[in-house]
Design a protein around this motif. Structure first.
Motif, PDB file in Angstrom:
ATOM      1  N   PRO A  63       0.694  -1.363   0.066  1.00  0.00           N
ATOM      2  CA  PRO A  63      -0.195  -0.068  -0.074  1.00  0.00           C
ATOM      3  C   PRO A  63       0.897   1.348   0.078  1.00  0.00           C
ATOM      4  CG  PRO A  63      -0.664  -1.538   1.677  1.00  0.00           C
ATOM      5  CD  PRO A  63       0.444  -2.120   1.056  1.00  0.00           C
ATOM      6  N   PRO A  64       0.398   2.334  -0.808  1.00  0.00           N
ATOM      7  CA  PRO A  64       1.249   3.480  -0.825  1.00  0.00           C
ATOM      8  C   PRO A  64       1.636   4.175   0.432  1.00  0.00           C
ATOM      9  CG  PRO A  64      -0.660   3.488  -2.454  1.00  0.00           C
ATOM     10  CD  PRO A  64      -0.501   2.447  -1.489  1.00  0.00           C
ATOM     11  N   ALA A  65       0.974   4.061   1.579  1.00  0.00           N
ATOM     12  CA  ALA A  65       1.257   4.709   2.792  1.00  0.00           C
ATOM     13  C   ALA A  65       2.458   3.752   3.318  1.00  0.00           C
ATOM     14  CB  ALA A  65       0.201   4.612   3.820  1.00  0.00           C
ATOM     15  N   GLU A  66       2.775   2.539   3.095  1.00  0.00           N
ATOM     16  CA  GLU A  66       3.651   1.869   3.520  1.00  0.00           C
ATOM     17  C   GLU A  66       5.005   1.938   2.826  1.00  0.00           C
ATOM     18  OE1 GLU A  66       2.343  -2.257   4.353  1.00  0.00           O
ATOM     19  OE2 GLU A  66       0.729  -1.564   5.092  1.00  0.00           O
ATOM     20  N   VAL A  67       5.106   2.670   1.520  1.00  0.00           N
ATOM     21  CA  VAL A  67       6.329   2.762   0.739  1.00  0.00           C
ATOM     22  C   VAL A  67       7.141   3.855   1.461  1.00  0.00           C
ATOM     23  CG1 VAL A  67       7.106   3.211  -1.716  1.00  0.00           C
ATOM     24  CG2 VAL A  67       5.090   1.862  -1.056  1.00  0.00           C
ATOM     25  N   ALA A  68       8.201   3.290   2.274  1.00  0.00           N
ATOM     26  CA  ALA A  68       9.063   4.405   2.776  1.00  0.00           C
ATOM     27  C   ALA A  68      10.196   4.638   1.727  1.00  0.00           C
ATOM     28  CB  ALA A  68       9.634   3.995   4.016  1.00  0.00           C
ATOM     29  N   ARG A  69      10.721   5.740   1.404  1.00  0.00           N
ATOM     30  CA  ARG A  69      11.757   6.071   0.284  1.00  0.00           C
ATOM     31  C   ARG A  69      12.962   5.583   0.875  1.00  0.00           C
ATOM     32  NH1 ARG A  69      10.269  12.448  -1.388  1.00  0.00           N
ATOM     33  NH2 ARG A  69       8.270  11.698  -2.893  1.00  0.00           N
ATOM     34  N   GLN A  70      13.412   4.822  -0.062  1.00  0.00           N
ATOM     35  CA  GLN A  70      14.814   4.158   0.193  1.00  0.00           C
ATOM     36  C   GLN A  70      15.863   4.679  -0.870  1.00  0.00           C
ATOM     37  OE1 GLN A  70      12.650   0.115   0.052  1.00  0.00           O
ATOM     38  NE2 GLN A  70      14.332  -0.184   1.567  1.00  0.00           N
ATOM     39  N   HIS A  71      17.080   4.200  -0.477  1.00  0.00           N
ATOM     40  CA  HIS A  71      18.307   4.670  -1.582  1.00  0.00           C
ATOM     41  C   HIS A  71      18.882   3.328  -2.113  1.00  0.00           C
ATOM     42  CE1 HIS A  71      21.723   6.702  -3.406  1.00  0.00           C
ATOM     43  NE2 HIS A  71      22.506   5.914  -2.608  1.00  0.00           N
ATOM     44  N   PHE A  72      19.547   3.217  -3.160  1.00  0.00           N
ATOM     45  CA  PHE A  72      20.612   2.390  -3.756  1.00  0.00           C
ATOM     46  C   PHE A  72      21.166   2.862  -4.904  1.00  0.00           C
ATOM     47  CE2 PHE A  72      16.597   0.699  -5.517  1.00  0.00           C
ATOM     48  CZ  PHE A  72      16.763   0.458  -6.928  1.00  0.00           C
ATOM     49  N   ALA A  73      22.395   2.327  -5.041  1.00  0.00           N
ATOM     50  CA  ALA A  73      23.200   2.805  -6.212  1.00  0.00           C
ATOM     51  C   ALA A  73      23.346   1.723  -7.200  1.00  0.00           C
ATOM     52  CB  ALA A  73      24.535   3.277  -5.684  1.00  0.00           C
ATOM     53  N   PHE A  74      23.306   1.964  -8.716  1.00  0.00           N
ATOM     54  CA  PHE A  74      23.583   0.906  -9.676  1.00  0.00           C
ATOM     55  C   PHE A  74      25.194   1.353  -9.760  1.00  0.00           C
ATOM     56  CE2 PHE A  74      19.255   1.959 -10.593  1.00  0.00           C
ATOM     57  CZ  PHE A  74      18.615   0.642 -10.389  1.00  0.00           C
ATOM     58  N   ARG A  75      25.923   0.253  -9.848  1.00  0.00           N
ATOM     59  CA  ARG A  75      27.394   0.413 -10.401  1.00  0.00           C
ATOM     60  C   ARG A  75      27.305   0.817 -12.017  1.00  0.00           C
ATOM     61  NH1 ARG A  75      31.134  -3.941  -8.372  1.00  0.00           N
ATOM     62  NH2 ARG A  75      29.373  -4.297  -7.472  1.00  0.00           N
ATOM     63  N   SER A  76      28.194   1.601 -12.267  1.00  0.00           N
ATOM     64  CA  SER A  76      28.393   2.014 -13.581  1.00  0.00           C
ATOM     65  C   SER A  76      29.788   2.067 -14.002  1.00  0.00           C
ATOM     66  CB  SER A  76      27.713   3.305 -13.874  1.00  0.00           C
ATOM     67  OG  SER A  76      27.656   3.631 -15.320  1.00  0.00           O
ATOM     68  N   TRP A 111      36.519  11.014  -0.680  1.00  0.00           N
ATOM     69  CA  TRP A 111      37.029   9.991   0.325  1.00  0.00           C
ATOM     70  C   TRP A 111      36.800   8.473  -0.472  1.00  0.00           C
ATOM     71  CZ3 TRP A 111      33.471   6.107   1.873  1.00  0.00           C
ATOM     72  CH2 TRP A 111      32.180   6.142   1.637  1.00  0.00           C
ATOM     73  N   MET A 112      36.266   8.363  -1.394  1.00  0.00           N
ATOM     74  CA  MET A 112      36.246   6.899  -1.907  1.00  0.00           C
ATOM     75  C   MET A 112      37.332   6.515  -2.929  1.00  0.00           C
ATOM     76  SD  MET A 112      32.169   6.717  -2.509  1.00  0.00           S
ATOM     77  CE  MET A 112      31.607   5.044  -2.586  1.00  0.00           C
ATOM     78  N   PRO A 113      37.746   7.237  -3.836  1.00  0.00           N
ATOM     79  CA  PRO A 113      36.876   8.136  -4.715  1.00  0.00           C
ATOM     80  C   PRO A 113      36.069   7.524  -5.634  1.00  0.00           C
ATOM     81  CG  PRO A 113      39.031   7.895  -5.767  1.00  0.00           C
ATOM     82  CD  PRO A 113      39.069   6.944  -4.494  1.00  0.00           C
ATOM     83  N   ALA A 114      34.800   8.393  -5.938  1.00  0.00           N
ATOM     84  CA  ALA A 114      33.829   7.973  -6.747  1.00  0.00           C
ATOM     85  C   ALA A 114      33.117   8.948  -7.376  1.00  0.00           C
ATOM     86  CB  ALA A 114      32.971   6.718  -6.286  1.00  0.00           C
ATOM     87  N   LEU A 115      32.859   8.517  -8.602  1.00  0.00           N
ATOM     88  CA  LEU A 115      31.804   9.645  -9.427  1.00  0.00           C
ATOM     89  C   LEU A 115      30.411   9.095  -9.358  1.00  0.00           C
ATOM     90  CD1 LEU A 115      31.928  12.229 -11.234  1.00  0.00           C
ATOM     91  CD2 LEU A 115      32.120  10.542 -13.421  1.00  0.00           C
ATOM     92  N   ALA A 116      29.463  10.201  -8.787  1.00  0.00           N
ATOM     93  CA  ALA A 116      27.911   9.696  -8.992  1.00  0.00           C
ATOM     94  C   ALA A 116      27.080  10.588  -9.364  1.00  0.00           C
ATOM     95  CB  ALA A 116      27.656   9.635  -7.374  1.00  0.00           C
ATOM     96  N   SER A 126      15.403   7.265  -4.010  1.00  0.00           N
ATOM     97  CA  SER A 126      16.804   7.825  -4.518  1.00  0.00           C
ATOM     98  C   SER A 126      17.553   6.942  -4.969  1.00  0.00           C
ATOM     99  CB  SER A 126      17.243   8.424  -3.424  1.00  0.00           C
ATOM    100  OG  SER A 126      18.735   8.765  -3.598  1.00  0.00           O
ATOM    101  N   LEU A 127      17.921   7.048  -6.470  1.00  0.00           N
ATOM    102  CA  LEU A 127      18.818   6.014  -7.273  1.00  0.00           C
ATOM    103  C   LEU A 127      19.946   6.875  -7.568  1.00  0.00           C
ATOM    104  CD1 LEU A 127      15.909   4.520  -9.465  1.00  0.00           C
ATOM    105  CD2 LEU A 127      16.584   3.798  -7.063  1.00  0.00           C
ATOM    106  N   GLU A 128      21.175   6.045  -7.708  1.00  0.00           N
ATOM    107  CA  GLU A 128      22.288   6.551  -8.165  1.00  0.00           C
ATOM    108  C   GLU A 128      23.074   5.838  -9.077  1.00  0.00           C
ATOM    109  OE1 GLU A 128      26.328   7.660  -5.282  1.00  0.00           O
ATOM    110  OE2 GLU A 128      24.672   6.716  -4.105  1.00  0.00           O
ATOM    111  N   PHE A 129      23.677   6.211  -9.908  1.00  0.00           N
ATOM    112  CA  PHE A 129      24.759   5.784 -10.918  1.00  0.00           C
ATOM    113  C   PHE A 129      25.952   6.220 -10.251  1.00  0.00           C
ATOM    114  CE2 PHE A 129      21.502   6.821 -14.591  1.00  0.00           C
ATOM    115  CZ  PHE A 129      21.135   5.445 -14.783  1.00  0.00           C
ATOM    116  N   ILE A 130      26.815   5.189 -10.017  1.00  0.00           N
ATOM    117  CA  ILE A 130      28.322   5.383  -9.333  1.00  0.00           C
ATOM    118  C   ILE A 130      29.482   4.343 -10.109  1.00  0.00           C
ATOM    119  CG2 ILE A 130      27.904   3.731  -7.460  1.00  0.00           C
ATOM    120  CD1 ILE A 130      29.067   5.945  -5.597  1.00  0.00           C
ATOM    121  N   THR A 131      30.529   5.162 -10.199  1.00  0.00           N
ATOM    122  CA  THR A 131      31.662   4.276 -10.312  1.00  0.00           C
ATOM    123  C   THR A 131      32.883   4.752  -9.511  1.00  0.00           C
ATOM    124  OG1 THR A 131      32.780   3.580 -12.505  1.00  0.00           O
ATOM    125  CG2 THR A 131      32.390   5.913 -12.263  1.00  0.00           C
ATOM    126  N   MET A 132      33.713   3.555  -9.282  1.00  0.00           N
ATOM    127  CA  MET A 132      34.764   3.849  -8.580  1.00  0.00           C
ATOM    128  C   MET A 132      35.818   4.647  -9.566  1.00  0.00           C
ATOM    129  SD  MET A 132      34.337   3.371  -5.433  1.00  0.00           S
ATOM    130  CE  MET A 132      36.021   3.180  -4.755  1.00  0.00           C
TER     131      MET A 132
END
Length: 155
Positions: A63-76, A111-116, A126-132
């Protein structure tokens, strides 16, 4: 710190979505992930990320009320990140960077270093494209542009 010998990476991530078909269209058709398995009765879809058997994303309709916003990153790749802003625009999506400076320029975390570069799915996750990146970690530089990072590496 020693690396745990059993854990070699993250295989799957699961998120709650408000409308399974909308999310399937987004992750499958817009982002181009391969559908691995659909359980219509349970309202769950699984997608391969990085090819079959590499990693998996699970979408669970709730149910929409139970969808908490999350974050994860796609390796690129670096080449992928250099094209990410135009890729997102072509898909009707708005990219944004960690600085929230109103641009869609990918930024380097020294600090990683990574580009995002970040963007959002239909539920606001929140989605992310990231590469080391090559080079020594530089936490002292904070979050900077790729051009500034490259100048530091070459200077």
């Amino acid at each position: 710190m020693t690396r745990h010998p059993i854990i070699t990476g993250l295989f799957e991530t699961h998120i709650n979505v408000s409308q399974l078909e909308t999310s399937m269209q987004f992750y499958g058709e817009v982002l181009g992930l391969e559908l691995a398995h659909l359980e219509e009765q349970r309202r769950i879809a699984f997608y391969w990320m990085g090819g079959r058997g590499e990693s998996m994303l699970g979408l669970w309709e709730t149910p929409p009320a139970e969808v908490a916003r999350q974050h994860f990153a796609f390796r690129s790749t670096l080449e992928g990140l250099e094209k990410a802003a135009s890729y997102l625009k072509d898909k009707g999506l708005q990219g944004y960077n960690f600085l929230g400076d109103g641009t869609d320029r990918p930024m380097v975390f020294g600090w990683m270093p990574a580009l995002a570069l970040y963007f959002r799915d239909p539920d606001g996750h929140s989605l992310e494209f990231i590469t080391m990146l090559e080079g020594k970690a530089r936490p002292d530089v904070g979050v900077i542009s790729l051009e500034d990072w490259q100048a530091l590496q070459n200077g």
